[in-house]
Scaffold this motif. Sequence first.
Motif, PDB file in Angstrom:
ATOM      1  N   GLN A   1       0.853  -1.272   0.049  1.00  0.00           N
ATOM      2  CA  GLN A   1       0.008  -0.011   0.092  1.00  0.00           C
ATOM      3  C   GLN A   1       0.873   1.234  -0.148  1.00  0.00           C
ATOM      4  N   THR A   2       1.964   1.386   0.727  1.00  0.00           N
ATOM      5  CA  THR A   2       2.821   2.257   0.626  1.00  0.00           C
ATOM      6  C   THR A   2       3.966   2.528  -0.363  1.00  0.00           C
ATOM      7  N   ALA A   3       3.974   1.339  -0.852  1.00  0.00           N
ATOM      8  CA  ALA A   3       5.211   1.225  -1.983  1.00  0.00           C
ATOM      9  C   ALA A   3       5.102   2.442  -3.074  1.00  0.00           C
ATOM     10  N   PRO A   4       3.751   2.267  -3.614  1.00  0.00           N
ATOM     11  CA  PRO A   4       3.541   3.364  -4.635  1.00  0.00           C
ATOM     12  C   PRO A   4       4.004   4.931  -4.330  1.00  0.00           C
ATOM     13  N   LEU A   5       3.806   5.084  -3.113  1.00  0.00           N
ATOM     14  CA  LEU A   5       3.870   6.480  -2.504  1.00  0.00           C
ATOM     15  C   LEU A   5       5.247   6.933  -2.184  1.00  0.00           C
ATOM     16  N   TYR A   7       7.766   5.248  -3.877  1.00  0.00           N
ATOM     17  CA  TYR A   7       8.685   5.004  -5.129  1.00  0.00           C
ATOM     18  C   TYR A   7       8.383   6.420  -5.986  1.00  0.00           C
ATOM     19  N   ALA A   8       6.844   6.711  -5.958  1.00  0.00           N
ATOM     20  CA  ALA A   8       6.591   8.082  -6.770  1.00  0.00           C
ATOM     21  C   ALA A   8       7.610   9.372  -6.129  1.00  0.00           C
ATOM     22  N   ASN A   9       7.611   9.420  -4.665  1.00  0.00           N
ATOM     23  CA  ASN A   9       8.215  10.626  -4.164  1.00  0.00           C
ATOM     24  C   ASN A   9       9.657  10.516  -4.426  1.00  0.00           C
ATOM     25  N   ILE A  10      10.180   9.233  -4.302  1.00  0.00           N
ATOM     26  CA  ILE A  10      11.797   8.954  -4.700  1.00  0.00           C
ATOM     27  C   ILE A  10      12.099   9.330  -6.222  1.00  0.00           C
ATOM     28  N   ALA A  11      11.161   9.011  -7.046  1.00  0.00           N
ATOM     29  CA  ALA A  11      11.288   9.448  -8.552  1.00  0.00           C
ATOM     30  C   ALA A  11      11.275  11.059  -8.746  1.00  0.00           C
ATOM     31  N   ARG A  12      10.355  11.564  -7.972  1.00  0.00           N
ATOM     32  CA  ARG A  12      10.320  13.170  -8.121  1.00  0.00           C
ATOM     33  C   ARG A  12      11.329  13.845  -7.837  1.00  0.00           C
ATOM     34  N   LEU A  13      12.058  13.310  -6.350  1.00  0.00           N
ATOM     35  CA  LEU A  13      13.243  13.915  -5.661  1.00  0.00           C
ATOM     36  C   LEU A  13      14.282  13.565  -6.407  1.00  0.00           C
ATOM     37  N   CYS A  63      16.715  11.450   3.472  1.00  0.00           N
ATOM     38  CA  CYS A  63      17.230  10.482   4.621  1.00  0.00           C
ATOM     39  C   CYS A  63      15.924  10.013   5.123  1.00  0.00           C
ATOM     40  N   TYR A  64      14.998  10.236   4.721  1.00  0.00           N
ATOM     41  CA  TYR A  64      13.439   9.788   5.234  1.00  0.00           C
ATOM     42  C   TYR A  64      12.948   8.815   4.381  1.00  0.00           C
ATOM     43  N   LEU A  65      12.846   8.804   3.116  1.00  0.00           N
ATOM     44  CA  LEU A  65      12.452   7.791   2.228  1.00  0.00           C
ATOM     45  C   LEU A  65      13.470   6.670   2.056  1.00  0.00           C
TER      46      LEU A  65
END
Length: 155
Positions: A1-5, A7-13, A63-65
């Motif tokens: 459930q949290t994986a897409p969130l 992965y998406a935020n990692i990609a943006r950053l 450092c959080y993600l």
Amino acid sequence: QTAPLIYANIARLACENRSLPQLKALKISQQQFKKATLNNDPAQAAMHNHQFHHIIGDMSQNCYLIPSLQRMLIDHTRLSQTFYRPASPAESALVRQACEQHDQMIAAIENRHAEVAVDLTLQHWALSQDRMERFVRPDPLPVELASPKETANAI
């Protein structure tokens, strides 16, 4: 459930913070991933996919993600071996599509197109999600129901 969130935020950053040496490493990782998928080597494909997404995580410089991504990648790498072991032509097409998505993700990160990278990342997750969930939650074993009369003399 949290994986897409995650992965998406990692990609943006990653689009915002990537460096040229990291892009080079990502491209090399992708070449290795492609080779493994073409050779139908699920273990190597899973490991190179892990490396690919790990590099994107490093690019994010968050450092959080990053710790969350690393924990997810452990399970994702183990489970993705089922994805990289296609059992039909349709599943082989999904592996080829995953490889193409990696190329597109590299281009989006390189060009700092964050929205494109996020969209591709979510599509990439959806591509293997069903196959991995079937592995984690397979269909239950069939249960034969017998009437009390049929089991009255059962031991």
